[in-house]
Design a protein around this motif. Structure first.
Motif, PDB file in Angstrom:
ATOM      1  N   LEU B 116       0.826  -1.210   0.000  1.00 12.93           N
ATOM      2  CA  LEU B 116       0.000   0.000   0.000  1.00 12.93           C
ATOM      3  C   LEU B 116       0.860   1.260   0.000  1.00 12.93           C
ATOM      4  O   LEU B 116       0.570   2.234  -0.695  1.00 12.93           O
ATOM      5  CB  LEU B 116      -0.921   0.006   1.227  1.00 12.93           C
ATOM      6  CG  LEU B 116      -2.057  -1.026   1.211  1.00 12.93           C
ATOM      7  CD1 LEU B 116      -2.750  -1.083   2.574  1.00 12.93           C
ATOM      8  CD2 LEU B 116      -3.064  -0.687   0.111  1.00 12.93           C
ATOM      9  N   VAL B 117       1.939   1.213   0.800  1.00 15.86           N
ATOM     10  CA  VAL B 117       2.828   2.381   0.888  1.00 15.86           C
ATOM     11  C   VAL B 117       3.479   2.623  -0.470  1.00 15.86           C
ATOM     12  O   VAL B 117       3.519   3.755  -0.974  1.00 15.86           O
ATOM     13  CB  VAL B 117       3.901   2.162   1.982  1.00 15.86           C
ATOM     14  CG1 VAL B 117       4.984   3.233   1.892  1.00 15.86           C
ATOM     15  CG2 VAL B 117       3.250   2.169   3.362  1.00 15.86           C
ATOM     16  N   LEU B 121       3.024   5.977  -2.732  1.00 12.57           N
ATOM     17  CA  LEU B 121       4.182   6.810  -3.087  1.00 12.57           C
ATOM     18  C   LEU B 121       4.296   6.955  -4.594  1.00 12.57           C
ATOM     19  O   LEU B 121       4.581   8.038  -5.112  1.00 12.57           O
ATOM     20  CB  LEU B 121       5.475   6.190  -2.526  1.00 12.57           C
ATOM     21  CG  LEU B 121       5.634   6.242  -1.003  1.00 12.57           C
ATOM     22  CD1 LEU B 121       6.820   5.393  -0.570  1.00 12.57           C
ATOM     23  CD2 LEU B 121       5.802   7.680  -0.512  1.00 12.57           C
ATOM     24  N   SER B 122       4.041   5.874  -5.304  1.00 12.75           N
ATOM     25  CA  SER B 122       4.212   5.959  -6.754  1.00 12.75           C
ATOM     26  C   SER B 122       3.080   6.773  -7.396  1.00 12.75           C
ATOM     27  O   SER B 122       3.317   7.582  -8.291  1.00 12.75           O
ATOM     28  CB  SER B 122       4.388   4.554  -7.345  1.00 12.75           C
ATOM     29  OG  SER B 122       3.301   4.182  -8.119  1.00 12.75           O
ATOM     30  N   LEU B 123       1.847   6.611  -6.897  1.00  5.85           N
ATOM     31  CA  LEU B 123       0.732   7.410  -7.434  1.00  5.85           C
ATOM     32  C   LEU B 123       0.943   8.906  -7.229  1.00  5.85           C
ATOM     33  O   LEU B 123       0.523   9.723  -8.035  1.00  5.85           O
ATOM     34  CB  LEU B 123      -0.580   7.011  -6.747  1.00  5.85           C
ATOM     35  CG  LEU B 123      -1.351   5.820  -7.297  1.00  5.85           C
ATOM     36  CD1 LEU B 123      -2.555   5.514  -6.400  1.00  5.85           C
ATOM     37  CD2 LEU B 123      -1.830   6.086  -8.725  1.00  5.85           C
ATOM     38  N   LEU B 126       6.116  10.378  -5.164  1.00  4.70           N
ATOM     39  CA  LEU B 126       7.006  10.637  -4.022  1.00  4.70           C
ATOM     40  C   LEU B 126       8.070   9.556  -3.836  1.00  4.70           C
ATOM     41  O   LEU B 126       8.831   9.599  -2.867  1.00  4.70           O
ATOM     42  CB  LEU B 126       6.174  10.730  -2.740  1.00  4.70           C
ATOM     43  CG  LEU B 126       5.346  12.006  -2.562  1.00  4.70           C
ATOM     44  CD1 LEU B 126       4.300  11.809  -1.471  1.00  4.70           C
ATOM     45  CD2 LEU B 126       6.249  13.178  -2.218  1.00  4.70           C
ATOM     46  N   THR B 127       8.113   8.588  -4.761  1.00  6.06           N
ATOM     47  CA  THR B 127       8.989   7.438  -4.558  1.00  6.06           C
ATOM     48  C   THR B 127      10.439   7.851  -4.273  1.00  6.06           C
ATOM     49  O   THR B 127      11.109   7.257  -3.440  1.00  6.06           O
ATOM     50  CB  THR B 127       8.916   6.512  -5.798  1.00  6.06           C
ATOM     51  OG1 THR B 127       7.545   6.202  -6.008  1.00  6.06           O
ATOM     52  CG2 THR B 127       9.694   5.226  -5.580  1.00  6.06           C
ATOM     53  N   ASP B 128      10.905   8.911  -4.948  1.00  6.63           N
ATOM     54  CA  ASP B 128      12.305   9.317  -4.739  1.00  6.63           C
ATOM     55  C   ASP B 128      12.467  10.308  -3.582  1.00  6.63           C
ATOM     56  O   ASP B 128      13.527  10.888  -3.395  1.00  6.63           O
ATOM     57  CB  ASP B 128      12.872   9.912  -6.035  1.00  6.63           C
ATOM     58  CG  ASP B 128      12.110  11.164  -6.467  1.00  6.63           C
ATOM     59  OD1 ASP B 128      10.996  11.391  -5.940  1.00  6.63           O
ATOM     60  OD2 ASP B 128      12.623  11.909  -7.315  1.00  6.63           O
ATOM     61  N   LYS B 129      11.409  10.497  -2.794  1.00  3.62           N
ATOM     62  CA  LYS B 129      11.497  11.494  -1.713  1.00  3.62           C
ATOM     63  C   LYS B 129      11.272  10.882  -0.328  1.00  3.62           C
ATOM     64  O   LYS B 129      11.111  11.608   0.658  1.00  3.62           O
ATOM     65  CB  LYS B 129      10.471  12.616  -1.950  1.00  3.62           C
ATOM     66  CG  LYS B 129      10.750  13.429  -3.220  1.00  3.62           C
ATOM     67  CD  LYS B 129       9.799  14.592  -3.370  1.00  3.62           C
ATOM     68  CE  LYS B 129      10.245  15.586  -4.420  1.00  3.62           C
ATOM     69  NZ  LYS B 129      10.480  15.024  -5.765  1.00  3.62           N
ATOM     70  N   VAL B 130      11.312   9.544  -0.233  1.00  3.29           N
ATOM     71  CA  VAL B 130      10.952   8.883   1.033  1.00  3.29           C
ATOM     72  C   VAL B 130      11.826   9.302   2.217  1.00  3.29           C
ATOM     73  O   VAL B 130      11.393   9.257   3.357  1.00  3.29           O
ATOM     74  CB  VAL B 130      10.983   7.345   0.944  1.00  3.29           C
ATOM     75  CG1 VAL B 130       9.766   6.827   0.219  1.00  3.29           C
ATOM     76  CG2 VAL B 130      12.260   6.863   0.279  1.00  3.29           C
ATOM     77  N   VAL B 178      -4.928  10.061  -9.520  1.00  3.24           N
ATOM     78  CA  VAL B 178      -5.126   9.370  -8.242  1.00  3.24           C
ATOM     79  C   VAL B 178      -6.624   9.105  -8.036  1.00  3.24           C
ATOM     80  O   VAL B 178      -7.031   7.998  -7.676  1.00  3.24           O
ATOM     81  CB  VAL B 178      -4.569  10.209  -7.060  1.00  3.24           C
ATOM     82  CG1 VAL B 178      -5.028   9.629  -5.718  1.00  3.24           C
ATOM     83  CG2 VAL B 178      -3.043  10.272  -7.122  1.00  3.24           C
ATOM     84  N   ILE B 179      -7.442  10.109  -8.315  1.00  3.74           N
ATOM     85  CA  ILE B 179      -8.889   9.957  -8.133  1.00  3.74           C
ATOM     86  C   ILE B 179      -9.442   8.890  -9.089  1.00  3.74           C
ATOM     87  O   ILE B 179     -10.264   8.060  -8.697  1.00  3.74           O
ATOM     88  CB  ILE B 179      -9.593  11.317  -8.315  1.00  3.74           C
ATOM     89  CG1 ILE B 179      -9.225  12.229  -7.125  1.00  3.74           C
ATOM     90  CG2 ILE B 179     -11.115  11.166  -8.417  1.00  3.74           C
ATOM     91  CD1 ILE B 179      -9.639  13.675  -7.279  1.00  3.74           C
ATOM     92  N   ALA B 180      -8.954   8.888 -10.324  1.00  7.64           N
ATOM     93  CA  ALA B 180      -9.395   7.875 -11.289  1.00  7.64           C
ATOM     94  C   ALA B 180      -8.998   6.474 -10.826  1.00  7.64           C
ATOM     95  O   ALA B 180      -9.772   5.512 -10.959  1.00  7.64           O
ATOM     96  CB  ALA B 180      -8.810   8.182 -12.671  1.00  7.64           C
TER      97      ALA B 180
END
Lengths: 284, 268
Positions: B116-117, B121-123, B126-130, B178-180
């Motif tokens: 889920l995390v 993050l990918s949606l 933010l994947t490169d900002k963890v 994200v909403i879609a």
């Protein structure tokens, strides 16, 4: 000499690796209403801070170049001197509200109190400013029990009441309802008509097109484009560089591609221009 | 999951009556936009869905749970709420910990939480900002962290409170995506927004509130065309709807394709 004069402004926040403003030079005349547009991270807020004196006075960091307003350089002034000439409304109104006042009225009077304005003048200026931005009915409420949009109007009013010669606004309508947004643009336009100089970071192209005199498009801390709303907001460079544009411009561009918009008619930036252009749609 | 609101009233301690008898019914998997003037009661209403506020009278049901009888902690497993101001929500020292907090707190097994995390993050890009502290990010990215930390909780109902405020075109497109995605997963999504163009392009149903009451509720194409009624709550129809009206279109157009279809027809 221009009223606002930036020469080769380059700035880097402390603890960051690269400058967020890169060699910005620009001039603004007194009474001009200039909109700053750009994607997130382009440097819009930082440019607002540089005009407001917070960069570098408050944020420190590495600053070079010159910011001059009304013939005075920000490097020669302290922040408490600078705010008498330049008023800055923050992007997040919550960060601006003093936390020291119980009512909206007192909050708006805060700046005047601190600059020694006589009591009677203070009262009439606060009342006048609240009427301008349509918040008279919030006068006795606590600033902390207001909705986001109401707080944003209070934050704007507390800067307007100072009657700065240069008004710097960082997305002042981001939390306002649609008609409220148009009203606030109208109030700011009226300020410019009376000689106040306005610099506003904004994303809302429809109202920029209608109310601003000039648009500066920032990208990666540098000026990408500069000109009238018509020139800047219809440029192909905007969409290529991740800027948003109004639906009027984008629908007409697509219509032109499908030969439903006359090639010799400039792309529209306002509702009026779009309506006029589509009324002349060529038959297929 | 469905939401049933019946004759909901709410009065703030100051005596201000923010909700004056709201009744709405939202079906499982619906995408609903909530619009209306500042102070209309939009945020007050949705804060009843996750128990942050309790009805003065009337009721709110989240599925078969009476929200007034559930703790905020219990409701958190059904309703995710992304605050308007991310600074009211974020507290962890890095983005990864922040996004992981919700699913961990709900007691999901590690593998499920990891998945889920990662998806959240990918949606949200933010994947490169963890590893970054959320407060070292710009306000616009902090909003995405707030969004990620709620969608990682995988709740059947997700509420966004003004997600597009201050965002650029690319980020607004990402939020729409994200909403879609949530829609495709069958989640119920409720979004408060002043961005009427965004509303027209991404939501099927629009509810307009005014002074603590429902002013309009129906399909976006119907609600967003009601220029005079919307004006009562300080909302204007979308840009292309207004343009269509100015040009004398009979139908209410919501987006570019609908607009150009009418233009093509009338030119024939």
């Amino acid at each position: 000499m221009a009223f606002v004069n930036l020469q080769n402004v380059t700035y880097q926040y402390p603890l960051t690796k690269s400058p967020v403003l890169q060699d910005i030079t620009l001039q603004i005349e007194e009474g001009e209403f200039v909109a700053i547009i750009g994607p997130n991270g382009a440097g819009k807020s930082t440019l607002c801070y540089a005009l407001g004196g917070f960069v570098p006075h408050f944020f420190k960091g590495e600053f070079s170049g010159m910011v001059e307003v009304a013939g005075k350089k920000s490097s020669d002034a302290t922040l408490d001197e600078w705010v008498l000439t330049v008023g800055l409304a923050f992007q997040n109104p919550f960060n601006q509200i003093s936390g020291a006042k119980y009512t909206v009225f007192e909050e708006i009077a805060f700046g005047l109190e601190n600059t020694g304005v006589p009591r009677e003048e203070m009262k009439s200026r606060v009342e006048q400013a609240m009427a301008q931005t349509g918040i008279t009915d919030l006068s006795d409420r606590s600033p902390y029990t207001l909705s986001g949009g109401q707080q944003q109007r209070v934050a704007l009013t507390s800067i307007l009441v100072m009657q700065p010669r240069l008004l710097v606004l960082d997305e002042p309508t981001s939390q306002l309802d649609p008609i409220g947004t148009r009203e606030v643009f109208g109030v700011i336009r009226a300020m410019a008509e009376r000689g106040m100089t306005v610099v506003m970071a904004e994303h809302k192209m429809e109202w920029i097109a209608q109310f601003a005199d000039r648009v500066i498009a920032l990208k990666d801390g540098a000026t990408l484009l500069e000109g009238t709303p018509q020139e800047v907001l219809t440029s192909d460079l905007l969409t290529e560089n991740g800027f948003g544009i109004s639906r009027y411009t984008s629908v007409a561009r697509e219509a032109r591609r499908r030969k439903r918009w006359r090639a010799d008619v400039p792309l529209p930036v306002t509702l009026d221009q779009a309506a006029e252009g589509f009324a002349f749609t060529p038959p297929s | 999951m469905n939401i049933e609101v019946r004759d909901l009233h709410f009065v703030y301690p100051t005596g201000f009556e923010a909700l004056k008898g709201i009744s709405i019914s939202i079906g499982a998997g619906e995408q609903v936009a909530l619009v209306g003037q500042n102070g209309a009661g939009k945020t007050t209403l949705v804060r009843h869905f996750n128990g942050l506020l309790r009805p003065a009278s009337g009721s709110v049901f989240i599925g078969d749970w009476d929200a007034a009888r559930c703790s905020v902690a219990k409701l958190a497993s059904r309703v995710g709420y992304v605050f308007q101001n991310p600074d009211e929500q974020l507290f962890s020292r890095d983005v990864g910990t922040e996004v992981r907090f919700g699913p961990r707190n709900l007691g999901y097994p590690k593998e499920k939480a990891d998945g889920l995390v990662e998806r959240a993050l990918s949606l949200t890009g933010l994947t490169d900002k963890v590893e970054i502290n959320p407060y070292d990010l710009s306000p616009t990215w902090r909003k995405m962290v707030a969004l990620a930390s709620v969608i990682a909780m995988d709740t059947p109902v997700v509420i966004f409170d003004e997600p597009t405020t201050g965002q650029d075109a690319a980020t607004i497109a990402r939020i729409a995506h994200v909403i879609a995605e949530l829609h495709a997963l069958g989640r119920t999504v409720i979004t408060i927004t002043h961005d009427i163009d965004f509303c027209a392009e991404n939501f099927d149903r629009v509810i307009a509130l005014s002074n603590g009451q429902v002013l309009l509720d129906g399909p976006a194409g119907e609600v967003l065309g009601q220029e005079e009624i919307l004006a009562r709550t300080y909302v204007e129809p979308p840009q292309l709807t207004r343009l269509g009206k100015r040009l004398g279109f009979k139908e209410t157009v919501r987006n570019q394709e609908e607009f150009l279809a009418v233009v093509a027809r009338s030119a024939r």
